[in-house]
Design an enzyme around this catalytic site. Structure first.
Site, short mmCIF file in Angstrom:
data_model
loop_
_atom_site.label_atom_id
_atom_site.label_comp_id
_atom_site.label_asym_id
_atom_site.label_seq_id
_atom_site.Cartn_x
_atom_site.Cartn_y
_atom_site.Cartn_z
N THR A 122 44.86 46.78 41.86
CA THR A 122 45.24 47.21 40.51
C THR A 122 44.34 48.34 40.00
O THR A 122 43.18 48.44 40.41
CB THR A 122 45.12 46.00 39.56
OG1 THR A 122 45.23 46.44 38.22
CG2 THR A 122 43.78 45.28 39.70
N ASP A 123 44.87 49.12 39.07
CA ASP A 123 44.05 50.17 38.44
C ASP A 123 42.96 49.56 37.56
O ASP A 123 42.02 50.26 37.16
CB ASP A 123 44.92 51.14 37.63
CG ASP A 123 45.76 50.48 36.55
OD1 ASP A 123 45.71 49.25 36.39
OD2 ASP A 123 46.49 51.23 35.84
N GLU A 124 43.10 48.27 37.22
CA GLU A 124 42.13 47.65 36.31
C GLU A 124 40.73 47.54 36.91
O GLU A 124 39.77 47.29 36.19
CB GLU A 124 42.60 46.25 35.90
CG GLU A 124 43.88 46.29 35.11
CD GLU A 124 44.19 44.97 34.45
OE1 GLU A 124 43.32 44.10 34.38
OE2 GLU A 124 45.33 44.82 34.00
N TYR A 149 40.00 38.47 35.66
CA TYR A 149 41.04 38.90 36.62
C TYR A 149 40.62 40.17 37.35
O TYR A 149 40.58 40.22 38.58
CB TYR A 149 42.37 39.12 35.90
CG TYR A 149 43.34 39.97 36.70
CD1 TYR A 149 43.90 39.49 37.88
CD2 TYR A 149 43.68 41.27 36.29
CE1 TYR A 149 44.79 40.28 38.64
CE2 TYR A 149 44.55 42.05 37.04
CZ TYR A 149 45.10 41.56 38.20
OH TYR A 149 45.96 42.35 38.95
N LYS A 153 39.73 41.05 41.38
CA LYS A 153 40.46 42.04 42.19
C LYS A 153 39.47 43.08 42.75
O LYS A 153 39.59 43.51 43.90
CB LYS A 153 41.55 42.73 41.36
CG LYS A 153 42.71 41.84 40.97
CD LYS A 153 43.51 41.28 42.13
CE LYS A 153 44.30 42.32 42.87
NZ LYS A 153 45.23 41.69 43.89
#
Ligand code: NAD
Ligand code: DAU
Length: 333
Positions: A122-124, A149, A153
């Site tokens: 993810t970009d997060e 979260y 990741k």
């Protein structure tokens, strides 16, 4: 690439990926490995022809099961995860277990059986950008995750990089922005608001509504993953995004307009703790190296089709609506 093992394919993006591969790659057989958590739904794959897919109900943390499945696979595409930020804030435990330990188990199996491995991320992992910052995330942006979260990741991405560099695992990573489309769990922003309106409830907007997400249709995510799996350079990371930056309030107003409501027909609710302000992806590397381009460039059209999907698939979501909203209500959201 004839036999691929796809983890987490009973969820939103994984099931859309399976549909995409079945439609575009007639000679590929898919084995799905999914634990069917609250987010997994066997129905998402009900229309996949039997000769194209096997479904294995199991956990990515189960070493024994992995040692049976990996020898039969030419490649593994790893979507399985606990994926919802709000849940990770309420209870991080399954996030560490599935996202970190699960990815570690898969990497160990990829190492033991020398299987090509593509990790979905993810970009997060890059944290957030200010609203007035002209910058966008690139593959060189330092990791700076905010939530339980996104930090799990980020940890899983680091494991993939280490297993490639140290053990030579043939791995690639993709970090994608916010997906929308059919089969997305109604805990997530867009389907929550659509199904609220379809249930006679008011949509709920966190904080000041100015947070920006970079939206991509899930079919475009699937075509990008397929391009990386086949033609991506081993050991590389590719960012996936479709230039879809929008503030939450603009997305909500588009939903309200499209569904025939006044643009003010919603409630402001408690903000998410640690809420990331803005995500934005620069996908130049993916476009230049692999020639990938998104096809869903009309967000309003994609949103209208998504609204129609939830309108015509009430059986798919109605059974979990009450419990999903009760959980949010208890959190003040
Ligand atoms: P989802 O929550 O809809 O689906 C997750 C799936 O994984 C479910 O089918 C669930 O049953 C399965 N699963 C969970 N734990 C498992 C375990 N231990 N073993 C086997 N299966 C397990 O998630 P999603 O939104 O489809 O996201 C899929 C992947 O894409 C995730 O890795 C997520 O981090 C990443 N991602 C999501 C987005 C997005 O906008 N949703 C954007 C970028 C990246
Ligand atoms: O950026 C990629 C990420 O996008 C993925 O890695 C995650 O798996 C995926 O869940 C998504 O994370 P977000 O936290 O951005 O998505 P979510 O749908 O939960 O929320 C989108 C935005 O909308 C966020 O700013 C919070 C806000 N929001 C969310 C809900 C559920 C609201 O304002 N109201 C809501 O009811």
């Amino acid at each position: 690439m004839r036999n691929i093992l796809v983890t987490g394919a009973a969820g939103f993006i994984g099931s859309n990926f399976v549909h995409w591969v079945v439609e575009h790659e007639p000679s590929v057989h898919i084995t799905v490995l999914d634990k069917l958590t609250y987010a997994g739904n066997r129905e998402n794959l009900a229309d996949i022809p039997e000769n194209r897919m096997d479904f294995v109900h199991g956990d990515i943390c189960d070493e024994k099961l992995l040692s049976k499945l990996f020898p039969k696979a030419d490649a593994v595409v790893h979507f399985a995860a606990e994926s919802h930020n709000d849940n990770s804030i309420a209870n991080p435990d399954p996030f560490v277990e599935t996202n970190v330990v699960g990815t570690y188990r898969l990497l160990e199996a990829a190492r033991a059986f020398d299987v090509r491995f593509h990790h979905i991320s993810t970009d997060e992992v890059y944290g957030d950008l200010a609203l007035d910052d002209p910058a966008r995330f690139t593959e060189e942006t330092p990791y700076h995750p905010s939530s339980p979260y996104s930090s799990t990741k980020a940890a899983s991405d680091m494991l993939v990089r280490a297993w490639h560099r140290t053990y030579g695992v043939r791995a690639t990573i993709s970090n994608c922005s916010n997906n929308y489309g059919p089969y997305q769990h109604i805990e997530k922003f867009i389907p929550r608001q659509i199904t609220n309106l379809l249930s006679g409830l008011r949509p709920k907007l966190y904080g000041d509504g100015k947070n920006v997400r970079d939206w991509i249709h899930t079919e475009d995510h699937s075509s990008a993953v397929w391009a990386i799996l086949n033609d991506g350079r081993i050991g590389e990371t590719y960012l996936i995004g479709a230039d879809g930056e929008k503030s939450n309030i603009d997305v909500l107003r588009a939903i309200l307009r499209t569904m025939g409501y006044s643009e003010d027909d919603f409630d402001w609710v408690r903000d998410r703790p640690g809420h990331d302000r803005r995500y934005a992806i620069d996908s130049t590397k993916l476009r230049r190296e692999l020639g990938w381009e998104p096809i869903h460039t009309d967000f309003d059209g994609g949103l209208a089709a998504t609204i129609e999907w939830y309108e015509t698939h009430r059986d798919w979501w109605q059974g979990v609506k009450e419990a999903t909203e009760a959980k949010y209500k208890a959190q003040g959201q």
